[in-house]
Scaffold this active site. Structure first.
Site, PDB file in Angstrom:
ATOM      1  CG  HIS A  90      -2.090   0.778   1.119  1.00 49.19           C
ATOM      2  ND1 HIS A  90      -2.016   2.169   0.830  1.00 49.19           N
ATOM      3  CD2 HIS A  90      -3.425   0.511   1.363  1.00 49.19           C
ATOM      4  CE1 HIS A  90      -3.331   2.556   0.636  1.00 49.19           C
ATOM      5  NE2 HIS A  90      -4.173   1.805   0.985  1.00 49.19           N
ATOM      6  N   GLY A  91       0.866   2.106  -1.096  1.00 53.66           N
ATOM      7  CA  GLY A  91       1.334   3.159  -1.229  1.00 53.66           C
ATOM      8  C   GLY A  91       0.871   4.382  -0.352  1.00 53.66           C
TER       9      GLY A  91
END
Length: 297
Positions: A90-91
């Site tokens: 997850h950025g």
């Protein structure tokens, strides 16, 4: 006046692209509302009657992805024809995941349902967009139902915590989360790892501070704003599936730490994708230069 002008300019540079993304997301929802009203639609948001407007929205995001990030998607052949669970890093802003959803729909005419944090469903004015794009709560029942109906289901075990507090070292922050493994075993489906190169160079969070960490842990709300939006190269890699193993039971996964085979394998697979395709620590300048690297097609 000079100091004030420089400060305002810096704020615009750091936050204008993230705010633009928010604007485009709400614009997508408005388009859906217009389409629904003009066609007097009351059908299931996941039904095919929405496909024409889905294609329009997906095309817009795909064009944005190509222009701004030179977006590439690799490994689509690793996706099963039937159901499966996609697990991804997850950025700070999961815009890369939105790019993936759009291109998957354009290439394969296929929906991937997305498990989202509870706060997403509290955002005002996005109810229809979430429904039509297949965003679901991460309950066991919801995920099992989607898998039994033949959908791909995606989840980021690190979730918002990983978005807020991971950094250019690309550390996975999964903790002891293993619910996706239990669901995969119960549904008898494979787990597919996925990762986007340079996602932390495109968008970042300010360095972790104890106050913000405590604030998140007590409220579960993302108060720290992301910044950035530089047009770095994005490449999403879909890894080889980790097949369902009938010899591993959910009870073994839950009760014995040494038996966390699915969770361990999946985390290792995602970490392997990061190690293979990502410079550690991440470097914004190199990520920008990769837009012009023709050898890495």
């Amino acid at each position: 006046l000079i100091i004030a002008s420089l400060t305002i300019s810096a704020i615009l540079v750091f936050f204008i692209v993230p705010l633009t993304i928010v604007f485009f997301i709400y614009l997508s929802n408005i388009l859906l509302l217009i389409y629904q009203r003009n066609n007097e639609l009351k059908a299931d948001p996941l039904s095919d009657v929405w496909n024409s407007v889905r294609k329009t929205i997906a095309s817009f995001w795909d064009i944005y992805a190509r222009i701004w990030h030179g977006y590439e998607l690799h490994g689509v052949k690793n996706l099963p024809e039937g159901p499966g669970i996609l697990v991804y890093y997850h950025g700070a802003i999961p815009i890369d995941y939105l790019y993936f959803l759009s291109r998957l729909f354009l290439w394969k005419n296929r929906l991937c349902l997305s498990v989202a944090d509870h706060f997403v469903f509290r955002l005002p004015g996005l109810r229809l967009l979430l429904a039509v794009t297949g965003v679901i709560p991460g309950t066991r029942e919801e995920c099992l139902g989607a898998l039994k109906n033949g959908y791909l289901v995606s989840i980021s075990p690190g979730g918002v915590r990983e978005a807020l507090f991971s950094d250019e070292s690309y550390q996975l922050m999964w903790g002891n989360r293993k619910g996706f493994a239990q669901v995969a075993l119960e549904a008898k489906v494979p787990i597919i790892p996925m990762y986007t190169q340079n996602v932390r160079e495109g968008y970042r969070m300010f360095k972790e501070r104890r106050f913000f960490r405590q604030l998140y842990e007590s409220t579960r709300l993302p108060f720290t704003p992301p910044y950035g939006g530089l047009p770095v190269k994005f490449r999403t890699y879909i890894g080889k599936p980790i097949p369902y193993d009938p010899n591993i039971t959910a009870e073994e996964l839950v009760e014995k730490v040494s038996k966390f085979l699915f969770s361990f394998q999946t985390k290792t697979a995602v970490q392997a994708l990061i190690s293979k395709h990502q410079t550690i620590p991440g470097n914004i300048w190199k990520a920008l230069l990769e837009r012009f690297d023709k050898r890495r097609k």
